[in-house]
Design an enzyme around this catalytic site. Structure first.
Site, short mmCIF file in Angstrom:
data_model
loop_
_atom_site.label_atom_id
_atom_site.label_comp_id
_atom_site.label_asym_id
_atom_site.label_seq_id
_atom_site.Cartn_x
_atom_site.Cartn_y
_atom_site.Cartn_z
N ALA A 1 48.20 -32.49 44.06
CA ALA A 1 49.35 -33.39 44.06
C ALA A 1 50.00 -33.35 42.68
CB ALA A 1 48.87 -34.81 44.35
N GLY B 1 45.01 -31.69 46.51
CA GLY B 1 45.92 -31.72 47.65
C GLY B 1 46.29 -30.32 48.12
N GLU C 1 43.59 -29.27 50.30
CA GLU C 1 43.65 -30.11 51.51
C GLU C 1 44.74 -29.61 52.47
OE1 GLU C 1 43.74 -33.69 48.93
OE2 GLU C 1 42.36 -34.51 50.44
N GLU D 1 39.61 -34.08 42.24
CA GLU D 1 40.20 -35.42 42.10
C GLU D 1 39.32 -36.38 41.31
OE1 GLU D 1 40.38 -33.58 44.79
OE2 GLU D 1 42.30 -33.83 45.83
C1 3H9 Z 1 45.42 -34.72 44.22
O1 3H9 Z 1 45.64 -33.61 44.60
C2 3H9 Z 1 45.39 -35.91 45.14
C3 3H9 Z 1 45.28 -35.54 46.59
O2 3H9 Z 1 43.93 -35.38 46.97
C4 3H9 Z 1 45.75 -36.63 47.49
C5 3H9 Z 1 47.18 -36.99 47.48
C6 3H9 Z 1 47.51 -38.04 48.49
N1 3H9 Z 1 50.41 -32.40 38.49
O3 3H9 Z 1 46.26 -27.31 32.62
P1 3H9 Z 1 47.40 -26.44 32.24
C7 3H9 Z 1 50.75 -29.35 34.40
S1 3H9 Z 1 45.14 -35.08 42.58
C8 3H9 Z 1 51.34 -32.37 37.53
O4 3H9 Z 1 47.79 -26.38 30.80
P2 3H9 Z 1 45.89 -24.11 32.98
C9 3H9 Z 1 50.05 -29.62 33.08
O5 3H9 Z 1 50.25 -30.94 32.67
C10 3H9 Z 1 45.35 -33.51 41.76
N2 3H9 Z 1 51.28 -31.52 36.50
O6 3H9 Z 1 47.23 -24.94 32.78
C11 3H9 Z 1 50.74 -28.61 32.19
O7 3H9 Z 1 52.00 -29.14 31.86
P3 3H9 Z 1 52.67 -28.86 30.45
C12 3H9 Z 1 44.19 -32.61 41.94
C13 3H9 Z 1 50.25 -30.68 36.44
O8 3H9 Z 1 46.30 -22.79 33.44
C14 3H9 Z 1 50.96 -27.42 33.11
O9 3H9 Z 1 50.91 -27.95 34.43
N3 3H9 Z 1 44.38 -31.43 41.14
C15 3H9 Z 1 49.24 -30.68 37.40
O10 3H9 Z 1 45.02 -24.25 31.79
C16 3H9 Z 1 49.92 -26.34 32.97
O11 3H9 Z 1 48.64 -26.92 33.11
C17 3H9 Z 1 43.95 -31.36 39.88
O12 3H9 Z 1 43.34 -32.26 39.37
C18 3H9 Z 1 49.35 -31.59 38.46
N4 3H9 Z 1 48.43 -31.64 39.46
O13 3H9 Z 1 45.11 -24.86 34.16
C19 3H9 Z 1 44.28 -30.09 39.12
N5 3H9 Z 1 48.33 -29.74 37.08
O14 3H9 Z 1 52.91 -27.40 30.41
C20 3H9 Z 1 44.81 -30.42 37.76
C21 3H9 Z 1 48.76 -29.17 35.96
O15 3H9 Z 1 53.90 -29.69 30.48
N6 3H9 Z 1 45.20 -29.24 37.05
N7 3H9 Z 1 49.92 -29.73 35.55
O16 3H9 Z 1 51.68 -29.34 29.45
C22 3H9 Z 1 44.32 -28.40 36.43
O17 3H9 Z 1 43.11 -28.55 36.54
C23 3H9 Z 1 44.87 -27.28 35.62
O18 3H9 Z 1 46.18 -27.60 35.26
C24 3H9 Z 1 44.89 -25.89 36.32
C25 3H9 Z 1 45.65 -24.88 35.44
C26 3H9 Z 1 43.43 -25.43 36.51
C27 3H9 Z 1 45.56 -25.96 37.65
#
Ligand code: 3H9
Length: 694
Positions: A63, A102, A105, A125
């Site tokens: 998400a 998400g 999912e 999450e």
């Molecule tokens: C969810 O899914 C809830 C659902 O179950 C239910 C819904 C009803 N959103 O980390 P990075 C941005 S909860 C917004 O440096 P990497 C991050 O801030 C979510 N922004 O890259 C950064 O921005 P900026 C479950 C996001 O290659 C840029 O993207 N998912 C999100 O080192 C690059 O990120 C997670 O918890 C996001 N979801 O790592 C995954 N994700 O450039 C969370 C990233 O402005 N994300 N950004 O600083 C991660 O673990 C890592 O970002 C990922 C990439 C592994 C994907």
């Protein structure tokens, strides 16, 4: 707004490509695009199947966390899930990069999943204080069984495509063109005429489950999860998947608990921490086009515990590293410690033997400075004494190749003074690692007056390369982390005199969520080092300010902490026991100083500690030592065990309200005097009625 999902057809297969860089977060526009695309494909008689794929480097990483808290029109997550699962034409999720939260999912609601080799699939999450709220807690157990589902969701750790294939989470792994493979797969499945499987209809793995599984998981983790709620709610949801009569009833439980968590202060703090960490890496004022030179070889000066740990960080990242020390016996002892550390990691199962062997191969030793001159970076980790460091940096200046990054692991000393021993202060920077250096994630980089933008960018990038979280600090005694530690340690020491005990303070801090209280931490680190430093600075100490001699008195008894079997506590091995002798010592110090002991509550301890941290943090921020309040929080989350679900001392203060915090500071100032003078920035921001941001 530009479309975030593109529609094309490849013969009789519609391909929906998500285009929301960098991680294809499932924003409102992405959700709308998917629903519209599914509608269009289902309405087109020439389309027989649908592929959902991510553009760029990844499938959907979850998400869009920035949308939480906003009120947006449909489609919401359940609408997209229903559209995917309810599609009359089979939908294949084509996964690459990271299919997370998400995103995974959505994939689980598709009829089939094809993954590119190397894809990571997970439900992280929990790291944000949430649970998978788009059916993940209901569909995953149906596919992989409740035990594996609990393991995946509670750890938040992703698994690889090969394991996903074995578990039946994906139906095919391809090493080739993912889009072509998914289209061919979709076409073949459409040709079978269906019916196409829906995870919600699977029952085998969630019926007849022993309820004891859930009781066991709760019991085994009770200590680890103390004070945290997301983990408990996750267990409830998976339990509901197994025991609610229908899928929809289980989903209703998931929905309610997701909303509870999304609105919880813990999730707010954890989401804040996620962005704070990423923000800390951004340094205002550095030229946009600055591409720091990469680092492919390293040297570490000093084979002590710190030096060895730092060398391990390089080796673990595949960077060859030399450890230099004056004598072969010192190097032998250092290498023995390094080998022991690797053996422990292997024994604990946190590192495979082959990786430990490969890392060890990258660590070599040297006794002559001339032999390390070619390294791209050198990190000095010698005794914390300016004269000793001067000597080292004079030598480094002579032997290191031009342009080498010259870093000091000092935890308190003046980086400018260290740099002044060289003719190239622009290449000198502090890189403060935390003990144990191979485990703790923080790298507090300290810029000196002359440190160049290239050097700063290089040190920030180095941290990422070796798996650390970097924060950039300015140069002052103790920088960000130890400067605050000094202040809150002082307040704890005063609380001892005023009526608390070390074990009460530790219990109160642990109750707040610290993994270890201050005095247990001091005993573990060893009390003698601080004692030596204090003695060295005794002449310069301002005698008009309150000073607690308790720590000195304990050291005078030869009690240096765990390593001498006694410090604040008494030890049998690592087991700490409160010691009445220490209580007596504290009482006699209080009597000598004329401090009347009284009952101190746990709540008072926590408030006094956190308020002192926030006040000093405000001073640090006001002086420009920290770039942002959130950098102070990142320092504490990754270097000092501050509980992540509390966000950090500055976040805590903002949640209390800065005006309330200021009031508390003023109350202590009236009671305790000048050590509690409010930081000017706290006064200013409290008056403005906003948070830390100007
Ligand atoms: C969810 O899914 C809830 C659902 O179950 C239910 C819904 C009803 N959103 O980390 P990075 C941005 S909860 C917004 O440096 P990497 C991050 O801030 C979510 N922004 O890259 C950064 O921005 P900026 C479950 C996001 O290659 C840029 O993207 N998912 C999100 O080192 C690059 O990120 C997670 O918890 C996001 N979801 O790592 C995954 N994700 O450039 C969370 C990233 O402005 N994300 N950004 O600083 C991660 O673990 C890592 O970002 C990922 C990439 C592994 C994907």
């Amino acid at each position: 707004m530009a479309a975030q999902v593109h529609y094309r057809t490849d013969g009789d297969v519609a391909v929906l490509t998500i285009d929301n860089p960098p991680v294809n977060a499932a924003s409102h526009a992405v959700r709308s695009g998917i629903v519209d695309g599914l509608h269009r494909a289902n309405g087109d008689a020439s389309v027989n199947a649908i592929v959902l794929i991510g553009g760029g480097r990844t499938f959907i990483a979850g998400a869009d966390i920035r949308e939480f808290g906003q009120t947006l029109p449909p489609p919401h997550f359940p609408d997209v899930i229903d559209a995917l699962e309810g599609s009359a034409k089979p939908v294949v999720a084509a996964l690459h990069g990271t299919a997370l939260g998400g995103g995974l999912e959505f994939a689980l609601a598709c009829h089939y999943r094809v993954a590119l080799a190397g894809t990571k699939l997970g439900l992280p999450e929990v790291n944000l204080g949430l649970l998978p709220g788009a059916g993940g807690t209901q569909r995953l157990p149906r596919i992989v069984g409740p035990s594996k589902a609990l393991e995946m969701i509670l750890s938040g750790k992703p698994l690889g495509a090969d394991e996903a294939l074995k578990l039946g989470l994906v139906q095919q792994v391809t090493g080739q063109d993912l889009s072509a493979a998914a289209v061919a797969f979709a076409r073949a499945r459409a040709a079978t005429g269906g019916p196409h499987p829906r995870a919600r209809d699977l029952t085998d793995k969630v019926r007849g489950v022993d309820r004891a599984l859930f009781a066991q998981v709760r019991e085994q983790n009770a200590r680890k999860w103390a004070g945290r709620i997301a983990e408990l709610r996750i267990v409830e949801c998976v339990e509901a998947a197994c025991f609610k009569p229908t899928f929809d009833e289980g989903s209703a439980v998931e929905r309610d608990l997701f909303v509870e968590l999304r609105n919880s202060p813990q999730s707010k703090a954890l989401r804040y921490a996620f962005f704070a960490e990423r923000e800390a890496a951004k340094i205002p004022g550095l030229p946009d086009d600055l591409k720091p030179r990469s680092i492919s070889s390293a040297a570490v000066i000093g084979a002590g515990t710190m030096g060895g740990g730092i060398a391990m960080c390089f080796a673990n990242a595949g960077i060859p590293v030399q450890i230099l020390d004056a004598s072969q016996p010192a190097l032998d002892a250092g290498m023995a410690r390094v080998r022991d550390n690797y053996a422990t990691s292997v024994a604990r199962g946190s590192m495979p033997q082959a990786r430990a062997d490969a890392a060890l191969e990258l660590i070599t030793t040297a006794t002559r400075y001339e032999d390390i001159g070619h390294a791209d970076v050198v990190v000095e980790a010698v005794f914390e004494d300016l004269a000793v460091k001067h000597e080292v940096f004079r030598t480094l200046d002579r032997v290191m190749k031009p342009g080498a990054l010259l870093a000091s692991n000092t935890s308190t000393l003046d980086v400018d003074a260290i740099a002044s021993a060289t003719h190239r202060p622009q290449d000198v920077i502090g890189t403060h690692f935390f003990s144990p250096a191979n485990v703790m994630k923080l790298q507090e980089n300290v810029r000196g007056e002359a440190t160049s933008p290239e050097t700063i960018a290089r040190a920030m990038q180095l941290a990422k390369t070796i798996g650390k979280v970097p924060v950039l600090a300015g140069n002052c005694h103790g920088f960000i982390g130890n400067r605050i530690l000094y202040v809150y340690g002082r307040e704890c020491d005063f609380l001892l005199e005023e009526g608390a005990t070390p074990w009460q303070i530790d219990r109160a801090l642990q109750g707040f969520g610290f993994p270890m209280g201050l005095y247990l931490m001091r005993d573990l680190a060893g009390l003698d080092v601080g004692w030596r430093v204090r003695k060295g600075r005794e002449a310069a100490r301002d005698k008009s300010l309150r000073y607690s001699p308790v720590a000195d008195r304990i050291c005078e008894l030869g009690r240096f902490g765990q390593k001498t079997g006694a410090g604040y506590y008494r030890y049998e091995g690592r087991k700490a026991t409160p010691d009445p002798e220490i209580e007596k010592l504290i009482e006699s110090v209080a009597a000598e100083l004329g401090v009347t002991r009284r009952a101190v509550t746990d709540e008072e301890i926590v408030t006094r500690v956190l308020t002192s941290m926030a006040n000093e943090g405000a001073r640090i921020l006001g002086e420009g030592i920290a770039i942002r309040a959130s950098d102070i929080d990142v320092t504490y989350l990754y270097g000092y065990g501050f509980p992540r679900h509390q966000g950090g001392p500055m976040f805590w203060a903002e949640q209390q309200g800065l005006d309330r915090v200021l009031e508390t500071v003023k109350r202590y100032e009236a009671e305790q005097g000048v050590l509690w003078a409010p930081a000017p920035l706290l006064v200013e921001r409290a008056k403005a009625g906003k948070g830390w941001a100007a």
